[in-house]
Scaffold this motif. Structure first.
Motif, short mmCIF file in Angstrom:
data_model
loop_
_atom_site.label_atom_id
_atom_site.label_comp_id
_atom_site.label_asym_id
_atom_site.label_seq_id
_atom_site.Cartn_x
_atom_site.Cartn_y
_atom_site.Cartn_z
N SER A 189 -40.12 54.12 29.14
CA SER A 189 -38.83 53.56 28.73
C SER A 189 -38.37 54.00 27.35
N GLY A 190 -39.28 54.49 26.50
CA GLY A 190 -38.93 54.83 25.12
C GLY A 190 -38.91 53.63 24.18
N ILE A 191 -39.20 52.43 24.69
CA ILE A 191 -39.19 51.22 23.87
C ILE A 191 -40.43 51.19 22.99
N PRO A 192 -40.29 50.93 21.69
CA PRO A 192 -41.47 50.81 20.82
C PRO A 192 -42.37 49.66 21.26
N VAL A 193 -43.67 49.95 21.40
CA VAL A 193 -44.62 48.92 21.85
C VAL A 193 -45.68 48.64 20.81
N SER A 194 -45.74 49.43 19.73
CA SER A 194 -46.69 49.18 18.66
C SER A 194 -46.16 49.81 17.38
N VAL A 195 -46.25 49.07 16.26
CA VAL A 195 -45.76 49.55 14.97
C VAL A 195 -46.77 49.17 13.90
N GLU A 196 -47.07 50.12 13.01
CA GLU A 196 -47.95 49.88 11.87
C GLU A 196 -47.26 50.38 10.61
N VAL A 197 -47.24 49.55 9.57
CA VAL A 197 -46.55 49.88 8.32
C VAL A 197 -47.58 49.93 7.19
N TYR A 198 -47.61 51.04 6.46
CA TYR A 198 -48.59 51.25 5.39
C TYR A 198 -47.89 51.44 4.04
N GLY A 199 -48.38 50.73 3.03
CA GLY A 199 -47.89 50.93 1.68
C GLY A 199 -48.53 52.16 1.05
N ARG A 200 -47.96 52.60 -0.05
CA ARG A 200 -48.51 53.76 -0.75
C ARG A 200 -49.92 53.48 -1.24
N GLY A 201 -50.83 54.41 -0.96
CA GLY A 201 -52.21 54.28 -1.41
C GLY A 201 -53.04 53.27 -0.63
N GLU A 202 -52.50 52.74 0.48
CA GLU A 202 -53.21 51.72 1.25
C GLU A 202 -53.74 52.30 2.56
N SER A 203 -54.98 51.94 2.89
CA SER A 203 -55.56 52.37 4.16
C SER A 203 -55.42 51.30 5.24
N ARG A 204 -55.11 50.07 4.83
CA ARG A 204 -54.91 48.96 5.77
C ARG A 204 -53.43 48.72 5.94
N ALA A 205 -53.01 48.51 7.18
CA ALA A 205 -51.60 48.27 7.45
C ALA A 205 -51.14 46.97 6.78
N ALA A 206 -50.00 47.05 6.08
CA ALA A 206 -49.42 45.84 5.49
C ALA A 206 -48.86 44.93 6.57
N MET A 207 -48.41 45.54 7.66
CA MET A 207 -47.94 44.77 8.80
C MET A 207 -48.12 45.60 10.06
N SER A 208 -48.55 44.95 11.11
CA SER A 208 -48.68 45.64 12.40
C SER A 208 -48.28 44.68 13.50
N THR A 209 -47.73 45.23 14.56
CA THR A 209 -47.33 44.43 15.70
C THR A 209 -47.48 45.27 16.95
N THR A 210 -48.06 44.68 17.98
CA THR A 210 -48.31 45.45 19.19
C THR A 210 -48.25 44.55 20.42
N PHE A 211 -47.82 45.13 21.52
CA PHE A 211 -47.81 44.40 22.79
C PHE A 211 -49.20 44.44 23.42
N LEU A 212 -49.65 43.29 23.90
CA LEU A 212 -50.86 43.20 24.69
C LEU A 212 -50.53 43.20 26.18
N ASP A 213 -49.29 42.83 26.48
CA ASP A 213 -48.77 42.89 27.85
C ASP A 213 -47.31 43.30 27.73
N PHE A 214 -46.87 44.23 28.54
CA PHE A 214 -45.50 44.75 28.40
C PHE A 214 -44.99 45.25 29.74
N ALA A 215 -43.71 44.96 30.00
CA ALA A 215 -43.05 45.47 31.20
C ALA A 215 -41.59 45.76 30.87
N PRO A 216 -41.15 47.02 31.01
CA PRO A 216 -39.73 47.30 30.82
C PRO A 216 -38.92 46.74 31.99
#
Length: 360
Positions: A189-216
């Protein structure tokens, strides 16, 4: 036999996650266009959002603090941008927000309370809410204005058991505090199902969100509609939150241009809040009256990582920075927050205090 069957069934989700994903896209610009084209597409699912941004805020911002600095479970039915439902699940219970062209219902199951609010115009200034933590919504906000020159491909992965193609966006703006945004889009579908955001110099995502179940696909209208139970406490809301109240009633007037960014078109009747930038690099400023500013200043000074800067008091929370200025010549104190470097935020504060931004 029963034990073996149970183990086999339990292993299915794990197997789906680790199965190799073939047929990957190799054109980052084309994948970016496909993600943008899928904005507003219908879907349903169950997502988990995790934030590492511990905001120094009081009780009135608890929901925002949890969304950005904790773990949030979300169940969603999205028919289109004007008709959707998002349920927030936590140990304290379940809350539901249902939006339709005629307005919205907020339902708190534990409190047996339903709140009806009129429809708000697009672009209304408001606090973040649960639907902002969904992968499609977060990707839409962060990828706005992104170009093919900022994009590169990531290895495909399985998200919610489905093939998803990966895209990385690296901002080219030196004032941005974001190092990269990684997005995986559902291949079908092209729909985003997972996003991770990283700050400068950071190895851990400042924010992440992902589908565990998904249906377009478009969920049934019955999943969105709502009628309060007969025993529910029902109230009508003006839909004002603190940010909206500041935007409408603050005597402050943000400039048309700040740090080289033009102000986004404000709605008629909004004065005290200015939004600048787009995509990964965004800045919001609000002119606070004395009592509200003093209360916030006390909170910020007690917060971990708080420090004094020439313009006022600053707190850096990963890639998200906050700064409350000292009073300007009219007695207004400006609250600045956004995904800008501490230096960029301080320079924006100086422009506000000394009237160097382009006037409105």
């Amino acid at each position: 036999m029963v034990v073996g069957s149970a183990l086999t069934i339990a292993a299915v989700p794990l197997v789906l996650r680790v199965l190799p994903v073939g047929g990957e896209h190799d054109d980052a610009a084309a994948l970016l266009q496909r993600i943008v084209a899928a904005r507003g597409a219908a879907y349903s699912g169950y997502a988990e959002s995790t934030g590492a941004l511990a905001l120094p805020v009081g009780d009135e911002f608890n929901d925002v603090s949890t969304l950005l600095g904790g773990r949030t479970e979300l169940r969603v039915w999205w028919r289109d941008d004007d008709e959707w439902r998002v349920d927030t699940l936590d140990p304290g219970g379940e809350r539901s927000l249902r939006v339709s062209p005629s307005g919205s219902w907020s339902w708190d199951f534990e409190d047996n309370r339903a709140t009806r609010a009129a429809d708000a115009p697009a672009g209304t200034v408001r606090l973040p809410r649960a639907d902002d933590g969904l992968p499609p919504a977060l990707a839409a906000r962060l990828l706005g204005g992104a170009t093919g020159a900022q994009a590169s491909m990531l290895a495909a992965r399985r998200v919610a058991g489905r093939a998803a193609d990966g895209l990385r966006i690296r901002p080219q703006d030196p004032q941005s505090s974001i190092d990269r945004v990684d997005v995986w889009a559902d291949r079908e579908s092209g729909i985003p199902v997972s996003v991770e955001v990283y700050g400068r110099g950071e190895s851990r995502a400042a924010m992440s969100t992902t589908f565990l179940d998904f249906a377009p696909g478009r969920p049934p209208e019955a999943a969105i509609s709502f009628t309060p139970p007969p025993s529910a406490r029902v109230r009508i809301s003006s839909r004002f939150d603190l940010v909206d109240a500041i935007a409408r009633f603050s005597p402050a007037q943000p400039p048309d241009v700040l740090r080289g960014y033009p102000r986004q078109d404000p709605l008629a009747g909004t004065r005290g809040v200015g939004l600048y930038g787009s995509g990964v690099t965004q800045l919001a400023v609000a002119g606070l009256p004395g009592r509200r500013a003093r209360s916030l200043d006390q909170q910020l000074q007690l917060a971990a990582g708080s420090h004094a800067v020439p313009a006022g008091t600053a707190v850096d929370v990963g890639p998200l920075a906050l700064l409350l200025t000292r009073p300007d010549r009219s007695g207004i104190q400006w609250l600045l927050t956004g995904t800008m470097t501490p230096l960029g935020l301080s320079e924006a504060a100086d422009e506000l205090l000394h009237g160097q931004g382009a006037p409105s």
